[in-house]
Enzyme design. Structure first.
Site, PDB file in Angstrom:
ATOM      1  N   HIS A  29      39.473 -65.013 -45.909  1.00  0.00           N
ATOM      2  CA  HIS A  29      38.168 -64.541 -45.577  1.00  0.00           C
ATOM      3  C   HIS A  29      37.773 -66.397 -44.438  1.00  0.00           C
ATOM      4  O   HIS A  29      37.449 -66.840 -45.634  1.00  0.00           O
ATOM      5  CB  HIS A  29      37.088 -64.569 -46.997  1.00  0.00           C
ATOM      6  CG  HIS A  29      36.956 -63.790 -47.429  1.00  0.00           C
ATOM      7  ND1 HIS A  29      36.097 -62.673 -47.501  1.00  0.00           N
ATOM      8  CD2 HIS A  29      38.263 -62.787 -48.519  1.00  0.00           C
ATOM      9  CE1 HIS A  29      36.865 -61.060 -47.647  1.00  0.00           C
ATOM     10  NE2 HIS A  29      37.880 -61.355 -48.996  1.00  0.00           N
ATOM     11  N   TRP A  32      34.648 -68.005 -46.096  1.00  0.00           N
ATOM     12  CA  TRP A  32      33.986 -68.060 -47.593  1.00  0.00           C
ATOM     13  C   TRP A  32      35.893 -69.131 -47.670  1.00  0.00           C
ATOM     14  O   TRP A  32      34.937 -69.087 -48.979  1.00  0.00           O
ATOM     15  CB  TRP A  32      34.633 -66.806 -48.232  1.00  0.00           C
ATOM     16  CG  TRP A  32      32.919 -66.454 -48.373  1.00  0.00           C
ATOM     17  CD1 TRP A  32      32.599 -65.328 -48.024  1.00  0.00           C
ATOM     18  CD2 TRP A  32      31.585 -66.824 -49.060  1.00  0.00           C
ATOM     19  NE1 TRP A  32      31.163 -64.921 -47.961  1.00  0.00           N
ATOM     20  CE2 TRP A  32      30.607 -65.932 -48.661  1.00  0.00           C
ATOM     21  CE3 TRP A  32      31.648 -68.465 -50.028  1.00  0.00           C
ATOM     22  CZ2 TRP A  32      29.206 -66.536 -49.158  1.00  0.00           C
ATOM     23  CZ3 TRP A  32      30.130 -68.150 -49.868  1.00  0.00           C
ATOM     24  CH2 TRP A  32      28.996 -67.379 -49.591  1.00  0.00           C
ATOM     25  N   VAL A 167      21.132 -58.327 -41.219  1.00  0.00           N
ATOM     26  CA  VAL A 167      21.899 -58.580 -40.217  1.00  0.00           C
ATOM     27  C   VAL A 167      21.062 -57.374 -39.380  1.00  0.00           C
ATOM     28  O   VAL A 167      21.861 -56.723 -39.879  1.00  0.00           O
ATOM     29  CB  VAL A 167      22.571 -59.635 -39.573  1.00  0.00           C
ATOM     30  CG1 VAL A 167      23.601 -59.736 -38.085  1.00  0.00           C
ATOM     31  CG2 VAL A 167      23.241 -60.665 -39.904  1.00  0.00           C
ATOM     32  N   LYS A 174      29.081 -60.037 -35.605  1.00  0.00           N
ATOM     33  CA  LYS A 174      29.217 -61.682 -34.458  1.00  0.00           C
ATOM     34  C   LYS A 174      29.337 -62.764 -35.326  1.00  0.00           C
ATOM     35  O   LYS A 174      28.882 -64.198 -34.923  1.00  0.00           O
ATOM     36  CB  LYS A 174      28.076 -61.524 -33.844  1.00  0.00           C
ATOM     37  CG  LYS A 174      27.931 -60.077 -33.323  1.00  0.00           C
ATOM     38  CD  LYS A 174      26.310 -60.201 -32.129  1.00  0.00           C
ATOM     39  CE  LYS A 174      26.585 -58.758 -31.275  1.00  0.00           C
ATOM     40  NZ  LYS A 174      27.583 -58.395 -30.668  1.00  0.00           N
ATOM     41  N   ARG A 175      29.548 -62.889 -36.669  1.00  0.00           N
ATOM     42  CA  ARG A 175      29.489 -64.406 -37.482  1.00  0.00           C
ATOM     43  C   ARG A 175      28.761 -64.870 -37.551  1.00  0.00           C
ATOM     44  O   ARG A 175      28.252 -66.414 -37.471  1.00  0.00           O
ATOM     45  CB  ARG A 175      31.022 -64.883 -36.900  1.00  0.00           C
ATOM     46  CG  ARG A 175      32.480 -64.838 -36.630  1.00  0.00           C
ATOM     47  CD  ARG A 175      32.472 -63.859 -37.547  1.00  0.00           C
ATOM     48  NE  ARG A 175      33.248 -64.462 -38.930  1.00  0.00           N
ATOM     49  CZ  ARG A 175      34.136 -64.633 -40.275  1.00  0.00           C
ATOM     50  NH1 ARG A 175      34.175 -63.094 -40.414  1.00  0.00           N
ATOM     51  NH2 ARG A 175      34.032 -65.208 -40.582  1.00  0.00           N
ATOM     52  N   ALA A 177      26.040 -63.622 -40.147  1.00  0.00           N
ATOM     53  CA  ALA A 177      25.953 -64.754 -41.807  1.00  0.00           C
ATOM     54  C   ALA A 177      26.263 -65.396 -42.393  1.00  0.00           C
ATOM     55  O   ALA A 177      25.608 -65.909 -42.480  1.00  0.00           O
ATOM     56  CB  ALA A 177      26.290 -63.265 -42.344  1.00  0.00           C
ATOM     57  N   LEU A 415      17.489 -59.031 -57.943  1.00  0.00           N
ATOM     58  CA  LEU A 415      16.251 -57.896 -57.573  1.00  0.00           C
ATOM     59  C   LEU A 415      16.945 -57.943 -56.479  1.00  0.00           C
ATOM     60  O   LEU A 415      18.154 -57.947 -55.691  1.00  0.00           O
ATOM     61  CB  LEU A 415      15.139 -58.742 -57.180  1.00  0.00           C
ATOM     62  CG  LEU A 415      14.298 -59.237 -58.347  1.00  0.00           C
ATOM     63  CD1 LEU A 415      12.717 -59.387 -57.964  1.00  0.00           C
ATOM     64  CD2 LEU A 415      13.768 -57.851 -59.391  1.00  0.00           C
TER      65      LEU A 415
HETATM   66  S1  MYA Z   1      23.311 -58.869 -50.664  1.00  0.00           S
HETATM   67  C1  MYA Z   1      23.323 -57.828 -49.610  1.00  0.00           C
HETATM   68  C2  MYA Z   1      23.778 -58.048 -48.676  1.00  0.00           C
HETATM   69  N1  MYA Z   1      23.044 -57.250 -47.190  1.00  0.00           N
HETATM   70  C3  MYA Z   1      22.712 -56.057 -46.879  1.00  0.00           C
HETATM   71  O1  MYA Z   1      24.443 -54.875 -46.919  1.00  0.00           O
HETATM   72  C4  MYA Z   1      22.682 -55.065 -45.294  1.00  0.00           C
HETATM   73  C5  MYA Z   1      23.292 -54.768 -44.575  1.00  0.00           C
HETATM   74  N2  MYA Z   1      24.403 -55.346 -43.932  1.00  0.00           N
HETATM   75  C6  MYA Z   1      23.838 -56.929 -42.912  1.00  0.00           C
HETATM   76  O2  MYA Z   1      22.627 -57.052 -42.971  1.00  0.00           O
HETATM   77  C7  MYA Z   1      25.078 -57.355 -43.118  1.00  0.00           C
HETATM   78  O3  MYA Z   1      26.860 -56.609 -42.951  1.00  0.00           O
HETATM   79  C8  MYA Z   1      25.942 -58.639 -43.228  1.00  0.00           C
HETATM   80  C9  MYA Z   1      26.714 -58.755 -42.478  1.00  0.00           C
HETATM   81  C10 MYA Z   1      24.173 -59.698 -43.260  1.00  0.00           C
HETATM   82  C11 MYA Z   1      25.440 -58.245 -45.013  1.00  0.00           C
HETATM   83  N3  MYA Z   1      27.177 -62.135 -49.030  1.00  0.00           N
HETATM   84  O4  MYA Z   1      27.951 -61.975 -39.309  1.00  0.00           O
HETATM   85  P1  MYA Z   1      29.240 -61.015 -40.149  1.00  0.00           P
HETATM   86  C12 MYA Z   1      30.634 -62.275 -44.582  1.00  0.00           C
HETATM   87  C13 MYA Z   1      28.169 -62.601 -48.350  1.00  0.00           C
HETATM   88  O5  MYA Z   1      30.626 -60.920 -38.695  1.00  0.00           O
HETATM   89  P2  MYA Z   1      27.643 -59.203 -40.655  1.00  0.00           P
HETATM   90  C14 MYA Z   1      22.764 -60.360 -50.692  1.00  0.00           C
HETATM   91  O6  MYA Z   1      21.839 -60.553 -49.692  1.00  0.00           O
HETATM   92  C15 MYA Z   1      31.914 -61.520 -44.859  1.00  0.00           C
HETATM   93  O7  MYA Z   1      32.661 -61.855 -45.721  1.00  0.00           O
HETATM   94  N4  MYA Z   1      29.015 -62.976 -47.563  1.00  0.00           N
HETATM   95  O8  MYA Z   1      28.798 -59.935 -40.411  1.00  0.00           O
HETATM   96  C16 MYA Z   1      23.114 -61.748 -51.474  1.00  0.00           C
HETATM   97  C17 MYA Z   1      32.074 -62.735 -43.645  1.00  0.00           C
HETATM   98  O9  MYA Z   1      33.134 -63.551 -44.075  1.00  0.00           O
HETATM   99  P3  MYA Z   1      34.767 -63.747 -44.476  1.00  0.00           P
HETATM  100  C18 MYA Z   1      28.546 -61.602 -47.062  1.00  0.00           C
HETATM  101  O10 MYA Z   1      27.678 -57.998 -40.967  1.00  0.00           O
HETATM  102  C19 MYA Z   1      23.880 -62.664 -49.841  1.00  0.00           C
HETATM  103  C20 MYA Z   1      31.118 -62.959 -42.918  1.00  0.00           C
HETATM  104  O11 MYA Z   1      30.208 -62.808 -43.796  1.00  0.00           O
HETATM  105  C21 MYA Z   1      28.552 -60.578 -47.311  1.00  0.00           C
HETATM  106  O12 MYA Z   1      27.210 -58.818 -38.719  1.00  0.00           O
HETATM  107  C22 MYA Z   1      24.013 -63.418 -50.342  1.00  0.00           C
HETATM  108  C23 MYA Z   1      31.137 -61.632 -41.953  1.00  0.00           C
HETATM  109  O13 MYA Z   1      29.704 -61.929 -41.043  1.00  0.00           O
HETATM  110  C24 MYA Z   1      27.613 -60.462 -47.814  1.00  0.00           C
HETATM  111  N5  MYA Z   1      26.755 -60.057 -48.411  1.00  0.00           N
HETATM  112  O14 MYA Z   1      26.768 -59.310 -41.735  1.00  0.00           O
HETATM  113  C25 MYA Z   1      24.652 -64.738 -49.418  1.00  0.00           C
HETATM  114  N6  MYA Z   1      28.545 -59.590 -45.803  1.00  0.00           N
HETATM  115  O15 MYA Z   1      35.935 -64.320 -42.941  1.00  0.00           O
HETATM  116  C26 MYA Z   1      25.566 -66.039 -50.102  1.00  0.00           C
HETATM  117  C27 MYA Z   1      29.278 -59.928 -45.695  1.00  0.00           C
HETATM  118  O16 MYA Z   1      34.330 -65.143 -44.901  1.00  0.00           O
HETATM  119  C28 MYA Z   1      24.873 -66.814 -50.486  1.00  0.00           C
HETATM  120  N7  MYA Z   1      29.323 -61.384 -45.953  1.00  0.00           N
HETATM  121  O17 MYA Z   1      34.648 -62.673 -45.076  1.00  0.00           O
HETATM  122  C29 MYA Z   1      25.444 -68.151 -51.202  1.00  0.00           C
HETATM  123  C30 MYA Z   1      25.120 -69.354 -51.451  1.00  0.00           C
HETATM  124  C31 MYA Z   1      23.990 -70.484 -50.802  1.00  0.00           C
HETATM  125  C32 MYA Z   1      23.238 -70.806 -51.043  1.00  0.00           C
HETATM  126  C33 MYA Z   1      23.814 -72.633 -51.771  1.00  0.00           C
HETATM  127  C34 MYA Z   1      22.687 -73.742 -52.365  1.00  0.00           C
HETATM  128  C35 MYA Z   1      23.311 -74.226 -52.999  1.00  0.00           C
END
Ligand code: MYA
Length: 415
Positions: A29, A32, A167, A174-175, A177, A415
């Protein structure tokens, strides 16, 4: 010939799923691994201390400028008080948010729901983050946070609840997220908050708990017609309808809708109930007023007021989250209720939740969903809920727990 030994489809599917899960635990990851979250390599290492993984830094050391986006895109702060912006977020999610594994259904959070979810007491407008295409100004991505107090064992921690990461389908992989997650993290840090909670259907480093959704059929004919469920073996439609039949009205004396004057009593009941879980929301009266007072087509709350003493002894609630049914000629929307917070002290959990099912049915919901968190296990099977195929993983950011929790140790519903 390796795979001829397994004949049963369901068994095959479950083996495939477990195989995929084990792959996802092995695969790197790249993003992550750089973040202050429990790492897979540390699973089982009980020598690591519980609590924050990284110390808070002085606010002057927090990066002052937003992270860089690809040149064609720009950041926007989404003003959720604007009906127009709210519609933009609504439409992005309606067309691009979470789908089931077979792409048959997609969450369709309503505008009223989004307003409720994103503007709780003390919310930060700067945590409602969008990405626009520079030339067309079209909204192509979104992520949000809202503040919450979450208790972990004896410590009440100020956190951000992160949700609605989305997204646009055409910009996936496209990274983008990771940049959005870093940007929301930066803006949370600017408010001197250093921890977050979130849930996802995907396995990431590292779940604090893995929960399962259970589904209680309310409208069997529609659920079968749209492919949400299948007719059971040796079952006819009329036997199925009979199996899921409910009484016409709630049966518990004193069962009624929650009203504004109930906020203090409900807060006391809920605080006392949630105190037994290892990780739980820390609700005060302002939170209860926002999160639990009924809002039409958003959140429903009922309680039992003792006919003798007028004490509030029991409470149940659910939120409204329809899903768009993709490509079905007869139906466009699946009306689903999601169990929220429930407390039973005098009425049995079974009778209380049976009354919740009855009011949900009266209100026209097709299905009532619940996670196996808190004491929900105690009523799921008896009230004819069936296990779903998806799992929901709970995560904490920058907070380590010595070991994973059982779903029944969680007093938190996002939610
Ligand atoms: S969960 C709901 C998530 N949304 C969906 O499932 C909707 C449909 N999918 C999409 O819109 C896209 O596929 C998303 C990823 C946007 C999910 N949580 O840009 P990428 C990692 C965390 O190329 P895409 C919710 O809303 C993935 O392992 N990370 O990928 C809670 C990889 O990283 P790594 C995720 O598919 C969200 C990287 O992203 C998730 O185009 C909490 C790839 O990026 C996911 N659900 O876009 C977020 N899915 O290489 C974290 C994929 O390391 C919050 N990835 O494996 C953290 C706390 C932040 C605040 C801190 C404050 C102190």
């Amino acid at each position: 010939e390796v795979n001829t030994l397994v004949g049963d489809d369901a068994a095959m599917e479950s083996i495939a799923r477990r195989f995929q899960d084990s792959i996802s635990v092995e695969k790197p990851h790249k993003f992550w691994e750089t973040q202050p979250v429990g790492q897979f390599k540390d699973i089982g290492d009980t020598s690591l201390p519980e609590g924050p993984i990284e110390a808070a830094t002085p606010l002057s050391e927090v990066k002052q400028e937003p992270y860089n986006l690809p040149a064609a895109y720009e950041w926007t702060t989404c003003d959720m008080k604007s009906d127009y912006v709210c519609s933009e977020v609504y439409n992005l999610l309606r067309n691009n948010y979470v789908e089931d594994d077979e792409n048959m259904f997609r969450f369709n959070y309503s505008k009223e729901f989004l307003t409720w979810a994103l503007r709780p007491p003390g919310y930060y407008p700067s945590w409602h983050i969008g990405v626009r295409a520079k030339t067309s100004k079209k909204l192509v991505a979104f992520i949000s946070g809202v503040p919450a107090r979450i208790r972990v064992r004896d410590d009440v921690v100020k956190m951000a609840e992160i949700n609605f990461l989305c997204v646009h389908k055409k910009l996936r992989s496209k990274r983008l997220a990771p940049v959005m997650i870093k940007e929301v993290t930066r803006r949370v840090h600017l408010e001197n908050i250093w921890q977050a909670a979130y849930t996802a259907g995907v396995v990431l480093p590292t779940p604090v708990a893995t929960c399962q959704y259970w589904h209680r059929t309310l409208n069997p004919k529609k659920l079968i017609d749209v492919g949400f469920s299948r007719l059971g073996a040796r079952m006819t439609m009329s036997r199925t309808i009979k199996l899921y039949k409910l009484q016409d009205a709630p049966v518990t004396p004193g069962f009624r809708k929650m009203e504004p004057c109930d906020v203090p009593a409900v807060t006391r009941l809920l605080r006392s109930y949630l105190s037994q879980f290892l990780v739980a929301t820390d609700f005060d009266e302002n939170d209860v007023e926002h999160w639990l007072l009924p809002r039409e087509d958003v959140v429903d709350s009922y309680l039992v007021e003792s006919p003798e003493t007028h004490d509030v002894t029991d409470f149940c609630s659910f939120y409204t989250l329809p899903s768009t049914i993709l490509g079905n000629p007869n139906y466009t929307t699946l009306k689903a209720a999601y169990s929220y917070y429930n407390v039973a002290t005098k009425t049995t959990f079974l009778q209380l939740m049976n009354d919740a099912l009855i009011v949900a049915k009266q209100k026209g919901f097709d299905v009532f969903n619940a996670l196996d968190v808190m004491h929900n296990e105690s009523f799921l099977k008896e009230l004819k809920f069936g296990p779903g195929d998806g799992q929901l993983h709970y995560y904490l950011y920058n907070y380590r727990l010595r070991s994973a929790l059982k779903p029944s140790e969680l007093g938190l519903v996002l939610l």
